[in-house]
Design a protein around this motif. Structure first.
Motif, PDB file in Angstrom:
ATOM      1  N   TYR A  28      27.926   8.978  46.513  1.00 49.86           N
ATOM      2  CA  TYR A  28      28.576   8.107  47.487  1.00 49.86           C
ATOM      3  C   TYR A  28      27.725   6.866  47.746  1.00 49.86           C
ATOM      4  CZ  TYR A  28      31.499   6.641  51.331  1.00 49.86           C
ATOM      5  OH  TYR A  28      32.323   5.915  52.127  1.00 49.86           O
ATOM      6  N   TRP A  29      26.430   7.048  47.770  1.00 45.46           N
ATOM      7  CA  TRP A  29      25.519   5.914  47.925  1.00 45.46           C
ATOM      8  C   TRP A  29      25.727   4.933  46.774  1.00 45.46           C
ATOM      9  CZ3 TRP A  29      21.433   4.296  44.749  1.00 45.46           C
ATOM     10  CH2 TRP A  29      20.622   3.312  45.294  1.00 45.46           C
ATOM     11  N   ASN A  30      25.832   5.457  45.571  1.00 43.77           N
ATOM     12  CA  ASN A  30      26.073   4.663  44.376  1.00 43.77           C
ATOM     13  C   ASN A  30      27.408   3.917  44.461  1.00 43.77           C
ATOM     14  OD1 ASN A  30      24.841   3.990  41.994  1.00 43.77           O
ATOM     15  ND2 ASN A  30      25.695   5.697  40.840  1.00 43.77           N
ATOM     16  N   HIS A  31      28.449   4.624  44.912  1.00 47.04           N
ATOM     17  CA  HIS A  31      29.773   4.034  45.083  1.00 47.04           C
ATOM     18  C   HIS A  31      29.736   2.899  46.104  1.00 47.04           C
ATOM     19  CE1 HIS A  31      34.113   3.737  45.791  1.00 47.04           C
ATOM     20  NE2 HIS A  31      33.845   3.849  47.077  1.00 47.04           N
ATOM     21  N   MET A  32      29.104   3.117  47.220  1.00 45.48           N
ATOM     22  CA  MET A  32      28.968   2.105  48.269  1.00 45.48           C
ATOM     23  C   MET A  32      28.322   0.842  47.729  1.00 45.48           C
ATOM     24  SD  MET A  32      30.133   2.626  51.154  1.00 45.48           S
ATOM     25  CE  MET A  32      30.237   3.544  52.648  1.00 45.48           C
ATOM     26  N   ALA A  33      27.224   1.024  47.002  1.00 53.52           N
ATOM     27  CA  ALA A  33      26.490  -0.123  46.487  1.00 53.52           C
ATOM     28  C   ALA A  33      27.321  -0.886  45.449  1.00 53.52           C
ATOM     29  CB  ALA A  33      25.167   0.345  45.887  1.00 53.52           C
ATOM     30  N   LYS A  34      27.987  -0.142  44.558  1.00 54.87           N
ATOM     31  CA  LYS A  34      28.717  -0.775  43.462  1.00 54.87           C
ATOM     32  C   LYS A  34      30.046  -1.355  43.896  1.00 54.87           C
ATOM     33  CE  LYS A  34      27.080   1.559  39.311  1.00 54.87           C
ATOM     34  NZ  LYS A  34      27.351   2.712  38.454  1.00 54.87           N
ATOM     35  N   GLU A  35      30.817  -0.575  44.662  1.00 54.37           N
ATOM     36  CA  GLU A  35      32.187  -0.980  44.981  1.00 54.37           C
ATOM     37  C   GLU A  35      32.270  -1.825  46.242  1.00 54.37           C
ATOM     38  OE1 GLU A  35      34.766  -0.403  42.957  1.00 54.37           O
ATOM     39  OE2 GLU A  35      33.384   0.600  41.610  1.00 54.37           O
ATOM     40  N   HIS A  36      31.386  -1.589  47.184  1.00 50.94           N
ATOM     41  CA  HIS A  36      31.494  -2.267  48.469  1.00 50.94           C
ATOM     42  C   HIS A  36      30.313  -3.184  48.734  1.00 50.94           C
ATOM     43  CE1 HIS A  36      34.975   0.214  49.272  1.00 50.94           C
ATOM     44  NE2 HIS A  36      34.272   1.308  49.045  1.00 50.94           N
ATOM     45  N   GLY A  37      29.334  -3.182  47.854  1.00 46.51           N
ATOM     46  CA  GLY A  37      28.184  -4.066  48.016  1.00 46.51           C
ATOM     47  C   GLY A  37      27.354  -3.754  49.238  1.00 46.51           C
ATOM     48  N   ILE A  38      27.438  -2.501  49.700  1.00 48.91           N
ATOM     49  CA  ILE A  38      26.680  -2.096  50.880  1.00 48.91           C
ATOM     50  C   ILE A  38      25.583  -1.140  50.433  1.00 48.91           C
ATOM     51  CG2 ILE A  38      26.760  -0.910  53.111  1.00 48.91           C
ATOM     52  CD1 ILE A  38      29.743  -1.703  53.204  1.00 48.91           C
ATOM     53  N   GLU A  39      24.363  -1.510  50.667  1.00 50.29           N
ATOM     54  CA  GLU A  39      23.267  -0.637  50.270  1.00 50.29           C
ATOM     55  C   GLU A  39      22.645   0.021  51.493  1.00 50.29           C
ATOM     56  OE1 GLU A  39      20.680  -1.596  47.162  1.00 50.29           O
ATOM     57  OE2 GLU A  39      22.016  -3.074  46.257  1.00 50.29           O
ATOM     58  N   TYR A  40      23.260   1.111  51.899  1.00 47.01           N
ATOM     59  CA  TYR A  40      22.644   1.947  52.920  1.00 47.01           C
ATOM     60  C   TYR A  40      21.376   2.545  52.335  1.00 47.01           C
ATOM     61  CZ  TYR A  40      27.046   2.024  55.538  1.00 47.01           C
ATOM     62  OH  TYR A  40      28.151   1.690  56.251  1.00 47.01           O
ATOM     63  N   SER A  41      20.428   2.878  53.182  1.00 50.21           N
ATOM     64  CA  SER A  41      19.327   3.674  52.650  1.00 50.21           C
ATOM     65  C   SER A  41      19.865   5.088  52.444  1.00 50.21           C
ATOM     66  CB  SER A  41      18.139   3.666  53.612  1.00 50.21           C
ATOM     67  OG  SER A  41      18.361   4.559  54.667  1.00 50.21           O
ATOM     68  N   PRO A  42      19.417   5.778  51.404  1.00 51.67           N
ATOM     69  CA  PRO A  42      19.901   7.144  51.183  1.00 51.67           C
ATOM     70  C   PRO A  42      19.699   8.028  52.410  1.00 51.67           C
ATOM     71  CG  PRO A  42      18.745   6.367  49.250  1.00 51.67           C
ATOM     72  CD  PRO A  42      18.545   5.317  50.315  1.00 51.67           C
ATOM     73  N   GLY A  43      18.655   7.794  53.167  1.00 45.40           N
ATOM     74  CA  GLY A  43      18.411   8.567  54.388  1.00 45.40           C
ATOM     75  C   GLY A  43      19.493   8.352  55.431  1.00 45.40           C
ATOM     76  N   THR A  44      19.885   7.093  55.630  1.00 46.79           N
ATOM     77  CA  THR A  44      20.944   6.766  56.588  1.00 46.79           C
ATOM     78  C   THR A  44      22.259   7.399  56.171  1.00 46.79           C
ATOM     79  OG1 THR A  44      19.886   4.648  57.037  1.00 46.79           O
ATOM     80  CG2 THR A  44      22.191   4.851  57.675  1.00 46.79           C
ATOM     81  N   LEU A  45      22.582   7.262  54.898  1.00 47.81           N
ATOM     82  CA  LEU A  45      23.825   7.829  54.389  1.00 47.81           C
ATOM     83  C   LEU A  45      23.797   9.356  54.465  1.00 47.81           C
ATOM     84  CD1 LEU A  45      26.396   6.643  53.264  1.00 47.81           C
ATOM     85  CD2 LEU A  45      25.463   6.927  50.975  1.00 47.81           C
ATOM     86  N   GLY A  46      22.656   9.937  54.131  1.00 53.53           N
ATOM     87  CA  GLY A  46      22.515  11.388  54.207  1.00 53.53           C
ATOM     88  C   GLY A  46      22.747  11.919  55.604  1.00 53.53           C
ATOM     89  N   SER A  47      22.179  11.247  56.619  1.00 50.84           N
ATOM     90  CA  SER A  47      22.367  11.760  57.970  1.00 50.84           C
ATOM     91  C   SER A  47      23.791  11.522  58.454  1.00 50.84           C
ATOM     92  CB  SER A  47      21.338  11.164  58.941  1.00 50.84           C
ATOM     93  OG  SER A  47      21.467   9.780  58.986  1.00 50.84           O
ATOM     94  N   TYR A  48      24.422  10.443  57.979  1.00 47.27           N
ATOM     95  CA  TYR A  48      25.827  10.209  58.305  1.00 47.27           C
ATOM     96  C   TYR A  48      26.702  11.332  57.733  1.00 47.27           C
ATOM     97  CZ  TYR A  48      30.537   8.472  58.095  1.00 47.27           C
ATOM     98  OH  TYR A  48      31.910   8.379  58.206  1.00 47.27           O
ATOM     99  N   ILE A  49      26.468  11.669  56.483  1.00 49.71           N
ATOM    100  CA  ILE A  49      27.266  12.703  55.829  1.00 49.71           C
ATOM    101  C   ILE A  49      27.041  14.059  56.492  1.00 49.71           C
ATOM    102  CG2 ILE A  49      27.569  13.974  53.656  1.00 49.71           C
ATOM    103  CD1 ILE A  49      27.190  11.288  52.194  1.00 49.71           C
ATOM    104  N   LYS A  50      25.803  14.357  56.858  1.00 48.34           N
ATOM    105  CA  LYS A  50      25.534  15.613  57.566  1.00 48.34           C
ATOM    106  C   LYS A  50      26.289  15.681  58.882  1.00 48.34           C
ATOM    107  CE  LYS A  50      21.091  16.612  55.527  1.00 48.34           C
ATOM    108  NZ  LYS A  50      19.767  15.987  55.535  1.00 48.34           N
TER     109      LYS A  50
END
Ligand SMILES: [Zn+2]
Length: 59
Positions: A28-50
């Motif tokens: 999902y991090w990869n998708h965000m960066a590629k499709e939406h141009g949003i580079e969350y830190s993996p830590g931020t995205l991980g805690s969001y998903i949790k």
């Protein structure tokens, strides 16, 4: 198993992914960066998903 849908994250997008936690976070991090141009830190995205998973379990 966890699952995430991009439209539930506020995007007009039909991307969804499910699988193991780490795999979902990475994909999902990869998708965000590629499709939406949003580079969350993996830590931020991980805690969001949790947080999303906890919400799913509780509902
Ligand atoms: Zn998307």
């Amino acid at each position: 198993m966890v699952d995430i849908r991009c439209d539930e994250c506020g995007f007009d997008c039909d991307y969804s992914i499910n699988g193991e936690m780490e795999q979902v976070v990475f994909s999902y991090w990869n998708h965000m960066a590629k499709e939406h141009g949003i580079e969350y830190s993996p830590g931020t995205l991980g805690s969001y998903i949790k947080k999303r998973i906890l919400t799913q379990i509780n509902s």
